[in-house]
Scaffold this active site. Structure first.
Site, mmCIF file in Angstrom:
data_model
loop_
_atom_site.group_PDB
_atom_site.id
_atom_site.type_symbol
_atom_site.label_atom_id
_atom_site.label_comp_id
_atom_site.label_asym_id
_atom_site.label_seq_id
_atom_site.Cartn_x
_atom_site.Cartn_y
_atom_site.Cartn_z
ATOM 1 N N GLU A 30 34.159 50.272 30.964
ATOM 2 C CA GLU A 30 34.345 49.656 32.276
ATOM 3 C C GLU A 30 33.945 50.628 33.398
ATOM 4 O OE1 GLU A 30 38.385 49.094 33.674
ATOM 5 O OE2 GLU A 30 37.883 47.123 34.453
ATOM 6 N N SER B 255 39.265 35.992 37.729
ATOM 7 C CA SER B 255 39.638 36.557 39.026
ATOM 8 C C SER B 255 38.588 37.603 39.398
ATOM 9 C CB SER B 255 41.011 37.219 38.908
ATOM 10 O OG SER B 255 41.183 38.127 39.969
ATOM 11 N N GLU C 229 45.528 39.457 43.498
ATOM 12 C CA GLU C 229 45.320 38.377 42.539
ATOM 13 C C GLU C 229 46.194 37.167 42.868
ATOM 14 O OE1 GLU C 229 43.796 39.516 38.360
ATOM 15 O OE2 GLU C 229 45.916 39.059 38.100
ATOM 16 N N LYS D 257 38.028 50.885 28.559
ATOM 17 C CA LYS D 257 38.067 51.422 29.929
ATOM 18 C C LYS D 257 36.942 52.440 30.142
ATOM 19 C CE LYS D 257 41.539 49.226 31.748
ATOM 20 N NZ LYS D 257 41.351 48.385 32.935
ATOM 21 N N CYS E 234 41.951 42.169 34.119
ATOM 22 C CA CYS E 234 42.343 43.581 33.986
ATOM 23 C C CYS E 234 41.805 44.228 32.727
ATOM 24 C CB CYS E 234 43.864 43.718 33.953
ATOM 25 S SG CYS E 234 44.654 42.897 35.315
ATOM 26 N N GLU F 196 44.609 35.435 45.625
ATOM 27 C CA GLU F 196 43.404 34.740 45.156
ATOM 28 C C GLU F 196 43.784 33.427 44.472
ATOM 29 O OE1 GLU F 196 41.007 36.909 42.334
ATOM 30 O OE2 GLU F 196 39.504 35.311 42.217
ATOM 31 N N CYS G 171 48.123 46.029 26.261
ATOM 32 C CA CYS G 171 47.644 47.415 26.315
ATOM 33 C C CYS G 171 48.453 48.356 25.422
ATOM 34 C CB CYS G 171 47.690 47.935 27.746
ATOM 35 S SG CYS G 171 46.758 46.880 28.856
ATOM 36 N N GLU H 233 28.560 47.988 38.610
ATOM 37 C CA GLU H 233 29.281 47.460 39.774
ATOM 38 C C GLU H 233 30.397 48.403 40.216
ATOM 39 O OE1 GLU H 233 28.249 45.793 36.720
ATOM 40 O OE2 GLU H 233 30.141 44.698 36.672
#
Lengths: 597, 123, 576
Positions: free
Chosen positions: C361, C319, C279, C358, C299, C282, C503, C366
């Site tokens: 996710e 990102s 990151e 999560k 994230c 990037e 989190c 993907e």
């Protein structure tokens, strides 16, 4: 100016519209043209006269002849006889049930005689779609007085001195309410007219909006001036299309004339009003739910304090009054606080409009001075019980009101007396019940309404109304025990005590009052398994009278559960275990051989 | 619809428009036109029109009602005029021209037009 | 704040003038039962359980919303009050399934506790009960509306705190239902799966999707090599499941996981370090090549879904780095598989996450390669607690053990991912060194730490001003995005975490949660950072090794294939 010799006022209230007044109007135009007197006689569509039961209503001025139940086919005769020849069409006059006399004049009819029409003053007299007619009846004179001669503080003092109290239900002092909002800190304030009239059977607000919309606008203008608001809303339920239409016209006309908007009458005072259509939730009549609804949220009440006067619409100080409250304001300003305070009782001043319905001979909207004995409303204005049955109770204040028995009939109708008796003035619904009404059933009916209309937010109202209704349902089937009556009473009291808003706090009233005044009737259901009024199906017994039955077998054929048996031409018998009490046999029998016990 | 620019404008408007409403519920003076079959046959309709026109020109408010046959058919068209607190005067065989005179004399000035009077009685 | 005197249950007490009766009573040491009240959420006085008597007021008042006034006389324990509270709770129970023994929230249910507390020993009412189907359409959260007591906490958290606007009241009266619009399944709405509703729900009406049995099945499958990764925020909260206060429990956590039978116990922190490196590069690439700025972290999967639904035009700001969980999965089934001589399909990856999103996710299309998903199962901290219970593991008595190598090696920069501002701080620790080429000594960036909703900082890096912002809680994220959409956010880098506090306040964390608990967990996170010898991601030796032997260089070809992803525009009101 056009000069006409006669005015024919055709009631254009919602009640008369549904009974066909527009067809009558068309016929009138046709007949006047036929006789070529359309220039001499003017037809005016007015708002509601309150006597909707007898609509379509037609009143011919200058004599003031009051024609009832006028049908299009009556119109040729009416035009030729009355307007051409000057002869009153007697068969269309109102017949007094007591005396069987036909009464030609508006004011002689007992229904109107005991009324004192202040907020309904213009309803039925003027064309609500013409601002000039309102102006001609001293309309907006109060506004001129306020803007020209009074400070906002003086206006508030005047309203306080008049003793006017909120006509929407709670009866809070209007002047005090305005004072709170005027004092609240904030440069932006709102004024709201609550026209979300939701009580079943109540339609006084609708009538005022339809018949005299400018009086409400004028009241709001005065209120806005007093509290310092420059923007406001009229929250009207969408089920009132005619009221909304007339209000829109009134608002447009007032704006066009410079009576609404920027720099009103050159005084620098501004007010912009919006009409907001409510989507039909009963709870939106509660002021905080109403504001949530205007803001675009689900109409759910929020706790008070903070009160709207401090933190209201979009968190700005806001004053909310009901339609009838606003409609009283111009009269108070014009005639003075003492004029208003001279009417009514010590603590309840002025008049109140009630929607009189149920088992009385005359039904409709009645405006009476506060403090009038209930008996006069029911027996004089209402002309007593239909079919001369025995009076049993009057349910006052809508679904959140209470049922008062015969012994409370001499109670003066005002805020304190009614609250003391367990009912409320509420919005002014007044349902008269006779001996054929079962009070358990009545309580069940109202609870069914509040149970559905609860917003669902607070526990006691959402869950409690359901449980109360279920208990009533069981009683009406003869189930339950006397202990259940105590549980019901405690539940009712808890709901009243703990609910978030007025809806929940008053929802148990029908139960509390019927338990108080008609306790025996509950006991009869639970212990004797009898419904004294003969209403609760499950507690009825269908019997065949041996002496009357000639064995025609008609009842056997209609009984859906084969509960009836017997030889042809011999008396029949009903098997009580099988009978589902549908009543088919009773309506089929031509020999009065089936009795209901 | 003209915009009102001041409190005075509204007061003026009220004075202007009050007429029609007053007229709806009856003005001070009552004019009763006999409009029975006999009356109409004798020309009561034209008399009525003439009265209305005259009132309009003079901007007078009066309650005009009509009545049926009163039994004096040969004297039709019959017109009654009542001024508040005064006797009720019945005029007979009134023509449209007479009608204008009746308005000018009796309604406006309170002078009874004696040559047309057929009856008078206390209200 | 001015203090005023009120009398509660006969005793005068000084309280702040803006106190409610509830807070005043708490100050007086009186415990008033509450249900719809939740610290941090707008009080609404909906349940009415906290009823008390105030002299001069006709009806009882809800103490959670009723303000004190000078000289107010309050009674919290009268026959009238006790009767009202009991009746209200009885009304709730009359419409609540008697399935306590099999409920996810058994022993941890506020309704159970309150019913006992106010003395309900029988329910006087009976009759119709609400009947609704369970909503299991979301991979993250299960709704069981029959258990719902309509307290409205989830509605407030979903609308006010998260601005997701999914849950609200449907219908009226007895039929009132808290649900997405038209009672649609959560899975077919723009629900971001953050699970905050399951955190505030007092009963078992909204819970995390329980995937414990999936994991038991994998663990008992001899053909599978089952590895587990655990997120930073789990180690500071798992102790709460066993009555401990929030503290760093990494060693016990690792030991417990090993006892459950996992073949390897790894750390998501390993790929958190990797994320920072990717990151940071990037970000530098975007700054140097005129790419879309500000760049926003990726994230937090709830945040990703939120942006996809609500601001699709801003997706280029995200990102392209996968989250640490997904990087871990991708590497476990490639890099680690190669090392172990296993086929990707022989490896089963379990994540222990503080997060319900999560779960969602891991199921994004993907996030798989050749039909093999990167991560096979995701458990929340709460579910892990239940597995420990079921396995008979006495957490408090576990010894401290170490993570396995190589994917268990990490730095302090990775562990702070668990708190709001942590990703930003970790990225700065690396980016500043990469830009300046000099060692950074002062590595703690206090400006981006803490529970505040939106934090900003401007740093001077080698003469260049770098402007950053950090937001936690999606309502705060929305504020930033509105600024960005209006062209008024001239930041270089923005960190966004879906949940309040980051989190550590995730939707899968132990219950109950309030500000104090969040602060304690946050403190533990920064303690864990300080306790580690290495505190910068680019110093992680295992990550260096990974680049050397497998990935090549940051943003290289392999990185793009395994560690980066793309996003999808998701319409708000259509099935998606």
């Amino acid at each position: 100016m056009e000069l006409v010799r006669a005015h024919v006022l055709v009631c254009g209230g919602t009640g008369c519209v549904s009974s066909g007044c527009h067809k009558v109007q068309e016929a009138l135009h046709r007949e006047l043209a036929k006789h070529k007197i359309e220039k001499e006689v003017k037809i005016v569509e007015t708002g509601c006269h309150g006597f909707c039961e007898k609509g379509p209503l037609v009143i011919v001025y200058p004599e003031g002849t009051f024609y009832t139940l006028v049908q299009p086919e009556d119109v040729p005769e009416l035009v030729e006889e009355h307007l051409l020849k000057g002869r009153i069409v007697r068969r269309l006059l109102y017949t007094e049930p007591m005396t069987q006399k036909q009464v030609p004049g508006y004011k002689e009819i007992v229904f109107y005689r005991k009324q004192q029409r202040i907020v309904l003053r213009n309803c039925g007299y003027i064309d609500p779609e013409k601002i000039e007619e309102y102006v001609a009846r001293d309309g907006y004179a109060a506004l001129v007085k306020v803007l020209g001669e009074m400070t906002p503080e003086q206006v508030i003092e005047e309203i306080k001195a008049s003793g006017l109290r909120g006509r929407g239900g709670a009866g809070f002092s209007t002047g005090l309410k305005w004072g709170f909002c005027a004092k609240a800190a904030g440069d932006k304030k709102f004024i709201i007219c609550n026209a979300d009239e939701g009580d079943p059977g109540a339609f006084m607000d609708r009538s005022i909006l339809e018949g005299d919309p400018h009086s409400v606008l004028e009241g709001m203008l005065i209120g806005a001036y007093a509290i310092g608001a420059d923007e406001g809303y009229l929250y009207v339920r969408a089920e009132y299309p005619l009221a909304i239409k007339r209000l829109r016209i009134a608002l447009e006309q007032a704006e066009a004339m410079g009576l609404m908007g920027e720099n009103i009458l050159g005084t620098g005072f501004n007010l912009r009003l919006h009409i907001k259509e409510g989507a039909g939730a009963f709870v939106c009549g509660e002021e905080t739910a109403l504001m949530a609804s205007i803001e675009g949220y689900r109409g759910m009440p929020r706790p008070r304090p903070p009160f709207p006067a401090i933190k209201g619409l979009w968190d700005k100080p806001t004053n909310i009054n009901n339609v009838e409250t606003f409609a009283n304001v111009p009269h108070i300003i014009r005639n003075g606080a003492s004029w208003f305070a001279a009417m009514g009782t010590e603590k309840s001043k002025g008049t109140k409009v009630f929607a009189l319905t149920g088992k009385v001979k005359n039904t409709g909207l009645v405006e009476v001075p506060m403090g009038i004995p209930m008996r006069e409303i029911v027996f004089d204005i209402g002309d007593g019980i239909l079919d001369d049955k025995k009076f049993k109770a009057v349910q006052i204040g809508g679904p959140s009101g209470g049922c008062l028995p015969e012994e409370k009939m001499d109670l003066p109708v005002d805020y304190e007396s009614l609250t003391g008796a367990g009912a409320i003035v509420g919005s002014g619904g007044l349902v008269v019940m006779d001996e054929t009404t079962c009070m358990v059933d009545v309580a069940k009916y109202f609870l069914d309404f509040t149970r559905r209309e609860s917003c669902g937010k607070c526990t006691p109202c959402r869950e409690g109304t359901q449980r109360m209704r279920e208990m009533l349902e069981r009683f009406s089937k003869g189930q339950g025990s006397l202990d259940d009556l105590d549980i019901l009473a405690n539940l009712a009291q808890t709901i009243k005590d703990t609910s978030l808003c007025g809806l929940g706090q008053t929802a148990p009233n029908p139960i509390i009052t019927t338990l108080r005044y008609f306790h025996d009737e509950y006991v009869a259901h639970i212990i004797d398994k009898k419904c004294p009024a003969g209403v609760c199906q499950e507690l009825l017994t269908y019997l065949i009278l041996v002496d009357m039955c000639n064995g025609c077998t008609a009842c056997v054929k209609v009984c859906p559960v084969d509960a009836i048996s017997g030889e042809k031409k011999q008396p029949h018998i009903i098997n009580q275990q099988r009978c589902i009490k549908c009543g088919a046999c009773l309506s089929k029998c031509r020999f009065d051989a089936i009795s209901l016990q | 619809m003209a915009t009102l620019k001041s409190l005075d404008d509204l007061r003026k408007l009220r004075e202007q428009v009050q007429g029609e409403i007053t007229e709806r519920f009856g003005g001070e003076v009552k004019i009763i036109v006999g409009m029975g079959t006999c009356g109409i046959a004798a020309g009561a309709r034209d008399v009525m029109t003439a009265i209305l026109q005259e009132l309009r020109t003079r901007n007078i408010q009066a309650a005009i009602t009509q009545t049926g046959c009163v039994g004096m058919c040969e004297r039709e068209p019959l017109i009654d005029i009542v001024r508040p607190g005064e006797e009720r005067i019945t005029y007979g065989r009134v023509t449209p021209v007479d009608a204008k005179r009746l308005v000018a004399e009796h309604v406006v000035h309170g002078r009874v037009v004696e040559d047309l009077v057929v009856a008078r009685f206390e209200e | 704040m001015d203090m005023i005197t009120v009398k509660i249950d006969g005793k005068d007490i000084q309280v702040p003038a803006d106190a409610t009766v509830l807070t005043a009573a708490q100050m007086a040491g009186i415990d008033i039962p509450t249900l719809c009240y939740y610290p941090g959420l707008r009080p609404e006085g909906a349940c009415r359980v906290c009823a008390v008597e105030v002299e001069g007021v006709k009806s009882l008042v809800a103490s959670c919303v009723y303000p004190v006034t000078p000289g107010a006389v309050i009674h919290t324990n009268t026959p009238r009050v006790r009767n009202a509270r009991r009746t209200i709770v009885e009304l709730m129970l009359a419409n609540h399934p008697n399935s306590c023994l099999t409920c996810e929230r058994n022993n941890n249910c506020e309704l159970q506790q309150i019913a006992f507390k106010v003395g309900v020993r029988k329910v006087s009412f009976s009759g119709e009960r609400r009947e609704w189907l369970k909503d299991e359409t979301s991979p993250s959260v299960v709704r069981d509306p029959e258990k719902c007591i309509l307290c409205g906490r989830c509605v407030k958290v979903c609308n006010d705190i998260q601005s997701a606007g999914i849950l609200n009241y449907n219908n009226r009266g007895f039929d009132t239902l808290v649900a997405p619009v038209l009672n649609r399944g959560l899975g077919s709405t723009s629900c971001v799966a953050c699970g905050q509703c399951s955190v505030v729900c007092p009963v078992g009406a909204i819970t995390e999707k329980n995937d414990v049995d999936e994991v038991w099945r994998a663990l008992s499958d001899p053909k599978l090599h089952v590895v587990v990764q655990t997120a930073p925020a789990v180690r500071v909260a798992i102790g709460e499941e066993f009555g401990l206060t929030s503290s760093v429990e990494t060693g016990k956590l690792v030991a417990g996981l090993r006892r459950l039978g996992f073949d390897r116990v790894f750390d998501t922190d390993f790929t958190a370090d990797l994320t920072i490196i990717e990151e940071a590069h990037e970000l530098l690439h975007r700054i140097q090549n005129g790419g879309t700025l500000p760049m926003i972290t990726s994230c937090s999967p709830g945040w990703i879904k939120f942006l996809e639904h609500n601001y699709p035009a801003l997706l280029p700001h995200l990102s392209t780095c996968k989250s640490p969980q997904q990087m871990f999965g991708a590497l476990a089934k490639s890099y680690y598989a190669d090392k172990m001589g296993l086929k990707p399909e022989e490896i089963y990856v379990v994540s222990i996450m503080p997060c319900t999103a999560k779960k969602y996710e891991a199921k994004r299309p993907e996030m798989s390669r050749d039909g093999i998903v990167d991560v096979d199962a995701v458990l929340t901290t709460r579910e892990l607690g239940r597995m420990f219970e079921e396995a008979g593991i006495d957490f408090a008595k576990l010894p401290d053990e170490e993570f396995d190598e190589p994917m268990g090696i990490s730095t302090g920069a990775a562990v702070i991912f668990g708190a709001s501002g942590g990703v930003m701080e970790a990225a700065l620790r690396t980016a500043v060194e990469v830009i300046t080429g000099k060692e950074l000594h002062d590595i703690e960036f206090a400006q981006v730490r803490g529970l505040e909703g939106i934090k900003e900082a401007t740093l001077d890096v080698a003469g260049q001003k770098v402007k950053v912002a950090v937001a936690n809680g999606l309502a705060n994220a929305r504020k930033l995005m509105d600024l960005l959409a209006a062209g008024q956010a001239d930041y270089h880098f923005i960190e966004i975490m879906s949940c309040p506090g980051g989190c550590i306040g995730g939707g899968g964390q132990p219950l109950p949660v309030d500000m104090e608990v969040r602060l304690a967990r946050m403190k533990a996170i920064y303690q864990a950072d300080r306790d580690l010898p290495l505190r910068k991601s680019h110093e992680n030796p295992a990550v260096k090794e990974l680049y050397k032997t497998f990935l090549g260089k940051p943003l290289g070809h392999k990185s793009h294939e395994l560690l980066h992803t793309s996003y999808t525009c998701r319409p708000l009101f259509k099935e998606c």
